[in-house]
Design a protein around this motif. Structure first.
Motif, PDB file in Angstrom:
ATOM      1  N   UNK A 146       0.831  -1.210   0.000  1.00  0.00           N
ATOM      2  CA  UNK A 146       0.000   0.000   0.000  1.00  0.00           C
ATOM      3  C   UNK A 146       0.861   1.254   0.000  1.00  0.00           C
ATOM      4  N   UNK A 147       1.888   1.276   0.820  1.00  0.00           N
ATOM      5  CA  UNK A 147       2.742   2.462   0.873  1.00  0.00           C
ATOM      6  C   UNK A 147       3.574   2.629  -0.394  1.00  0.00           C
ATOM      7  N   UNK A 148       3.945   1.521  -1.011  1.00  0.00           N
ATOM      8  CA  UNK A 148       4.637   1.621  -2.304  1.00  0.00           C
ATOM      9  C   UNK A 148       3.716   2.248  -3.347  1.00  0.00           C
ATOM     10  N   UNK A 149       2.430   1.909  -3.303  1.00  0.00           N
ATOM     11  CA  UNK A 149       1.462   2.527  -4.216  1.00  0.00           C
ATOM     12  C   UNK A 149       1.407   4.031  -3.994  1.00  0.00           C
ATOM     13  N   UNK A 150       1.340   4.471  -2.726  1.00  0.00           N
ATOM     14  CA  UNK A 150       1.269   5.904  -2.449  1.00  0.00           C
ATOM     15  C   UNK A 150       2.560   6.619  -2.863  1.00  0.00           C
ATOM     16  N   UNK A 151       3.690   5.955  -2.668  1.00  0.00           N
ATOM     17  CA  UNK A 151       4.966   6.529  -3.118  1.00  0.00           C
ATOM     18  C   UNK A 151       4.988   6.638  -4.638  1.00  0.00           C
ATOM     19  N   UNK A 152       4.515   5.597  -5.329  1.00  0.00           N
ATOM     20  CA  UNK A 152       4.461   5.631  -6.792  1.00  0.00           C
ATOM     21  C   UNK A 152       3.599   6.787  -7.298  1.00  0.00           C
ATOM     22  N   UNK A 153       2.445   6.961  -6.683  1.00  0.00           N
ATOM     23  CA  UNK A 153       1.536   8.010  -7.142  1.00  0.00           C
ATOM     24  C   UNK A 153       2.121   9.396  -6.901  1.00  0.00           C
TER      25      UNK A 153
END
Length: 334
Positions: A146-153
């Motif tokens: 989930x945090x990787x997704x937020x970092x990606x965005x």
């Protein structure tokens, strides 16, 4: 395989991300025409040396910094600005590649997240009577995904800011020499000097609440650590002791997309929002904003493109590349 729901919202979300990535592919074409309005790009690609694309950018090239500088000087001495533009184009292309990489990584992490936790549409949520908490490898994998997704965005926001600034200021280059990108030090913020087209409602630079939410979640994880002491998955039961879908909680946030905060405390969970239920709508809303921004960028680029019927410059540019290749030995020996 990731878990499915009746309406398959997860596949719809993944398709949404892929469609936005495809919009970036169309943006490539717009930018190429802006940079090379009077050159046949198919011919140009056929004669462009690989070092111009790969050196300093890819493990496919083992060229040293010193030789790269010599090769660049050889290009600059051709006095053909289109040749120098090739280096510029590959630098801008690297930003586009990076943007699409963020989307690919997001899809991968989304599948990882939902391989552990189920997606349940909000309207199907049921009242939790009690729950067992578990902190283990699954909870850590979900939390990391989930945090990787937020970092990606949030990274995608920065890359879009660079592209927006770069394309807005394209006319300021003269291409007599290889220059540092004007956007090199740019990061996302709503006050960038860019086209008003990109600041319209529904676009990234209007700073909608969903963008602030992504920035808040990313910054908290990167700068201050985890949302909780340890990542936790809850396995709930209803009032008949029947199991309900597992979930992971996310901190309380206000309508502006920032944490509910009291001095040093900003991890309240009174809203009981479940990350595995909220994540799909967060992604869909964010992808809509990004897609609108990319469509706006195409308009900005089209406005910058020279559409006059000037003389074709393909042959002179090809000859300049041939001259560069012929003279390389002299530059390497210097």
């Amino acid at each position: 395989m990731y878990k499915m729901c009746e309406k398959d919202e997860l596949n719809i979300c993944i398709n949404h991300i892929e469609n936005v990535s495809n919009e970036v592919t169309f943006l490539y074409d717009y930018i190429e025409k802006m940079i090379f309005p009077h050159v046949d790009l198919d011919v140009l690609r056929g004669v462009t040396p690989l070092w111009m694309a790969d050196a300093g950018r890819s493990a496919e090239s083992c060229m040293t910094k010193e030789n790269f500088e010599k090769f660049v000087r050889s290009l600059e001495d051709t006095s053909d600005k289109n040749v120098v533009k090739i280096l510029y184009w590959y630098d801008v292309e690297a930003l586009l590649n990076a943007l699409q990489d963020r989307f690919s990584s997001t899809i991968w992490m989304l599948k990882e997240f939902y391989s552990v936790l189920p997606y349940v549409p909000k309207q199907e949520e049921m009242q939790v009577f009690k729950a067992t908490m578990c902190s283990n490898r699954d909870s850590m994998n979900c939390y990391t995904a989930a945090n990787t997704i937020f970092i990606n965005l949030a990274s995608a926001f920065d890359i879009l800011a660079k592209l927006s600034y770069e394309l807005e200021h394209f006319s300021e280059y003269d291409f007599s020499c290889y220059s540092k990108l004007k956007s090199k030090d740019i990061l996302y913020n709503k006050n960038l000097q860019i086209s008003p087209i990109l600041k319209q409602q529904g676009m990234l630079f209007a700073e909608p609440a969903i963008v602030r939410k992504i920035e808040t979640l990313r910054s908290e994880y990167v700068h201050n650590g985890p949302w909780d002491r340890t990542p936790k998955i809850y396995y709930p039961l209803d009032n008949n002791e029947m199991p309900l879908p597992a979930f992971m909680l996310m901190p309380d946030m206000n309508e502006n997309g920032t944490f509910i905060t009291v001095k040093n405390r900003n991890k309240f969970y009174s809203q009981e929002k479940k990350l595995n239920i909220e994540l799909i709508s967060i992604l869909n809303d964010t992808m809509e904003i990004i897609n609108n921004t990319i469509v706006g960028l195409k308009k900005v680029v089209d406005n910058q493109t020279d559409k006059s019927n000037s003389q074709d410059e393909t042959n002179s540019t090809v000859q300049a590349i041939i001259d560069h290749l012929t003279n390389l030995n002299n530059y390497i020996k210097k």
